[in-house]
Scaffold this motif. Structure first.
Motif, short mmCIF file in Angstrom:
data_model
loop_
_atom_site.label_atom_id
_atom_site.label_comp_id
_atom_site.label_asym_id
_atom_site.label_seq_id
_atom_site.Cartn_x
_atom_site.Cartn_y
_atom_site.Cartn_z
N LYS A 106 95.35 -34.01 67.62
CA LYS A 106 94.15 -34.82 67.83
C LYS A 106 92.89 -33.96 67.81
N ASP B 268 89.76 -34.27 65.15
CA ASP B 268 88.36 -34.36 65.58
C ASP B 268 87.51 -33.27 64.93
N LYS C 59 89.72 -43.00 63.93
CA LYS C 59 88.58 -42.07 63.92
C LYS C 59 87.82 -42.17 62.59
#
Length: 292
Positions: free
Chosen positions: A244, A248, A288
């Motif tokens: 994760k 990001d 995202k």
């Protein structure tokens, strides 16, 4: 007894670390330095060249923006290799777990870090800190990989496992790649009785991200590597948090999502490790991406 190899970008930094080495090492040494102010040559190329030039059997590679605080540290290094014939690499920061998820040496988990370093921050306003993680109060810990700020090895180890200058032509991922090569045949240790101060932290920019992606494309089928037994649940938690964080950082650095997908869908990667985690990370990436 120790050949020290440095890729230099600033004369004043090289002058300062050279004096620091002379004052603290405590054994015979030579310094092999390369002027790389323009950044035209990668660290793998320079480190291989320096290894071939070295006259001593023990090699030490270090950044020039450091100050070593431990006196007679050269004797510690020499004794370490003499006492353990299986030892191939020593660092002052490393991890007992190298994740499948793309990451630096620390795998984005404090539980896996083993360090002893004074860290000064150049790219943020954080306060200087003595970063030490040694939960078992050991003199040294066997790890999966080390950080490249300072590390020592043997000339024969580099001859057998040269730095990969074909794939890594810049200044990132060389340390992890070298660790993973050496770790197939030798022990890797983080030592806590050598202390240094590092005057800048890592900068996780786009070039760093791309090199880490290249590293994991090369090594996925061998990962994860751990030197301490973690149960499956703990490993899944580490991998989830690490991937994760990678997603990001990738999107923040404007790396095309397709490149992240290619790593995520690699049959030797997370999909092979745990399919439920693979599905969750896909949903996280899609979410995202849609919010951008």
């Amino acid at each position: 007894m120790i050949s020290i190899i440095i890729a230099s970008t600033k004369n004043i930094l090289l002058k300062n670390i050279s004096k620091n080495i002379e004052d603290t090492i405590g054994v015979d040494f030579e310094i092999i330095s390369f002027d790389n102010a323009r950044g035209e040559r990668g660290l793998c190329e320079l480190y291989n060249k320096g290894s071939r030039m070295a006259k001593y059997d023990i090699l030490c590679f270090m950044h020039e923006d450091i100050s070593i605080k431990t006196y007679n540290w050269g004797s510690i290094v020499c004794k370490s290799f003499k006492q353990n014939e299986k030892l191939g690499l020593i660092g002052i920061a490393g991890s007992i777990y190298k994740a499948i998820a793309p990451s630096g040496w620390h795998s984005n988990s404090e539980n896996t870090e083993r360090t002893n370093i004074i860290q000064t921050f150049k790219f943020s306003d954080k306060t200087e800190m003595h970063h030490t993680r040694n939960p078992l109060n050991e003199k040294y810990t066997r790890v999966a990989c080390i950080d490249g700020v300072w590390f020592s090895t043997l000339k024969k180890v580099v001859t057998e496992n040269p730095f990969d200058e074909q794939n890594f032509k810049g200044f990132h991922a060389y340390d992890i790649d070298f660790s993973l090569q050496v770790g197939q045949h030798y022990d890797i240790n983080v030592r806590y009785d050598i202390l240094l101060q590092h005057f800048s932290e890592g900068n996780f920019d786009k070039s760093w991200m791309l090199e880490v992606m290249k590293l994991h494309s090369k090594w996925n089928k061998y990962l994860p590597i751990q030197t301490m037994n973690f149960d499956k649940r703990t490993r899944i938690q580490i991998e989830k948090r690490t991937f994760k964080d990678f997603i990001d950082k990738s999107l923040a650095n404007k790396i095309p999502a397709i490149k992240v997908v290619q790593l995520l869908w690699n049959k030797d990667g997370i999909r092979r490790f745990d399919f439920k985690l693979f599905l969750k990370l896909n949903r996280y990436l899609v979410g995202k991406t849609l919010r951008l």
